[in-house]
Design an enzyme around this catalytic site. Sequence first.
Site, PDB file in Angstrom:
ATOM      1  CG  HIS A 141      -1.817  -1.071   1.450  1.00 37.77           C
ATOM      2  ND1 HIS A 141      -1.451  -2.220   2.116  1.00 37.77           N
ATOM      3  CD2 HIS A 141      -3.111  -1.233   1.098  1.00 37.77           C
ATOM      4  CE1 HIS A 141      -2.487  -3.040   2.164  1.00 37.77           C
ATOM      5  NE2 HIS A 141      -3.509  -2.473   1.552  1.00 37.77           N
ATOM      6  CD  GLU A 271      -8.080  -8.061  -1.098  1.00 36.22           C
ATOM      7  OE1 GLU A 271      -8.125  -8.255   0.134  1.00 36.22           O
ATOM      8  OE2 GLU A 271      -7.079  -7.602  -1.682  1.00 36.22           O
ATOM      9  CD  GLU A 307      -7.550 -11.360   2.440  1.00 29.38           C
ATOM     10  OE1 GLU A 307      -7.648 -11.421   3.683  1.00 29.38           O
ATOM     11  OE2 GLU A 307      -7.181 -10.331   1.833  1.00 29.38           O
ATOM     12  CG  HIS A 310     -11.398 -10.847   2.313  1.00 33.10           C
ATOM     13  ND1 HIS A 310     -10.947  -9.819   1.503  1.00 33.10           N
ATOM     14  CD2 HIS A 310     -10.833 -10.615   3.528  1.00 33.10           C
ATOM     15  CE1 HIS A 310     -10.152  -9.030   2.190  1.00 33.10           C
ATOM     16  NE2 HIS A 310     -10.070  -9.493   3.422  1.00 33.10           N
ATOM     17  CG  ASP A 346      -9.629 -10.508   7.215  1.00 33.60           C
ATOM     18  OD1 ASP A 346      -9.198 -11.642   6.985  1.00 33.60           O
ATOM     19  OD2 ASP A 346      -9.412  -9.537   6.466  1.00 33.60           O
ATOM     20  CG  ASP A 348      -5.500 -10.841   7.250  1.00 30.70           C
ATOM     21  OD1 ASP A 348      -6.215 -11.360   6.384  1.00 30.70           O
ATOM     22  OD2 ASP A 348      -5.449  -9.613   7.430  1.00 30.70           O
ATOM     23  CG  ASP A 378      -3.659  -9.666   2.861  1.00 33.66           C
ATOM     24  OD1 ASP A 378      -3.125  -9.204   3.886  1.00 33.66           O
ATOM     25  OD2 ASP A 378      -4.672  -9.175   2.357  1.00 33.66           O
TER      26      ASP A 378
END
Length: 475
Positions: A141, A271, A307, A310, A346, A348, A378
């Site tokens: 990012h 996404e 993802e 997700h 989430d 991750d 991610d």
Amino acid sequence: MAGRILLLVLFMNAAFLIVNAVPETCPADLGGKCGEDGEWEGEFFPGVPKIKYEGPSSKNPLSYKWYNAEEVILGKKMKDWLRFSVAFWHTFRGTGADPFGAPTKAWPWEDGTNSIAMAKRRMRANFEFLNKLGVDRWCFHDRDIAPDGKTLKETNSNLDEVVALAKELQGDKIRPLWGTAQLFMHPRYMHGAATSSELGVYAYAAAQVKKAMEVTHYLGGENYVFWGGREGYQTLLNTDMERELDHMAKFLEAAAAYKKKIGFNGTLLIEPKPQEPTKHQYDWDAATTLNFLHKYGLLGEFKLNIECNHATLSGHSCHHDLETARINGMLGNIDANTGDPQVGWDTDQFLTDVGEATMVMLSVIRNGGLAPGGFNFDAKLRRESKDVEDLFIAHISGMDTLARGLRNAAKLIEDGSLAELVRKRYSSFDTELGAQIEAGKADFEMLEKKAMEWGEPKVASAKQELAEMIFQSAL
């Protein structure tokens, strides 16, 4: 007097916390040291060798057991099937903080600031990490790699300075798998970016995406991602959903136009995610996002970045959303992670479930691969994992899991039993009438005549247990 004593105690406690919160910048036990100019000297990971493939029997945690980059599977090298990427934000900006606790990680190269000098130091650590891991792609990012300035102009200048160093460090072999703009953390984006009720925010977000796309292009990025973490609502009582969706479509339309204007040939990716941080996010899942793109005539401009965590948050398996994207010709990239089935957010986590990885790789193989997309990790270390070594172990584990999934999926395809089971299940359509139905040439009158002629249809077993047995045998 009691009040003065209390204030003194509070002051001393605060001073203690501040002093102890500052991470040690150049600890002797890691072999690093600071030069006179304050810059880091030596390696960032001196105790970690370049990670090599040692095979399944190896007990060395700093080695690959299943990922052999140059090995050919189904006519393609493993590295070309998998196209791994490291996520800069989780790996180098993750602190271990959560809503209930302070940061637990203070990497030895950090000095406690968000300065340009610190941003450059992180970037150097990033490329040493990539080289030792043997990975030639990374994702970022804009605000993860360079700090905000007091103005947009100053912020862009900060980004340019750090990106110039990244370009130098990349050399000819490393490039971003994708870049993106962080349009969710700053308070200006509390109502969204492309869907904000404030025109000024919409314009600022457009300027930020413009710049992020430019630097992604400059760095040789292969894709550009849109994740709309704030593009949704908390309640419909104060929301004009139709107008917000129209605005988001115009925003994406303008992004696609600018991509062409600057000659960026990378794929634009959306996404999907159902919620968090918003109550409802507009690109809820793969199917919802495809419908949005279809409605606004954007199908030819975008693909999907699926993802796994997700997908499960939206009530699907990762395999489901991958197949939804794939059969529509829209699978562009995968953010490789997973969530905890006992936790409803989430998390991750690195994907370590070999069964799930095998199903993921079945979709990738059927898709013919992911290029110019790939697998971006991610994923982040658990809050309780705080050693520098853990960064390597986590990525090695994730890479080995997907490599093992690739091997298993290839085994299933070469064996053919599962494909044959599926073929037999639908074999009644491998007939003249079936061909007419699939070609859209069988009307209801024709089908009624056949139903009258045949009587009650025979219904065969779906053989689900056999399918699961065949699948498990490959693991």
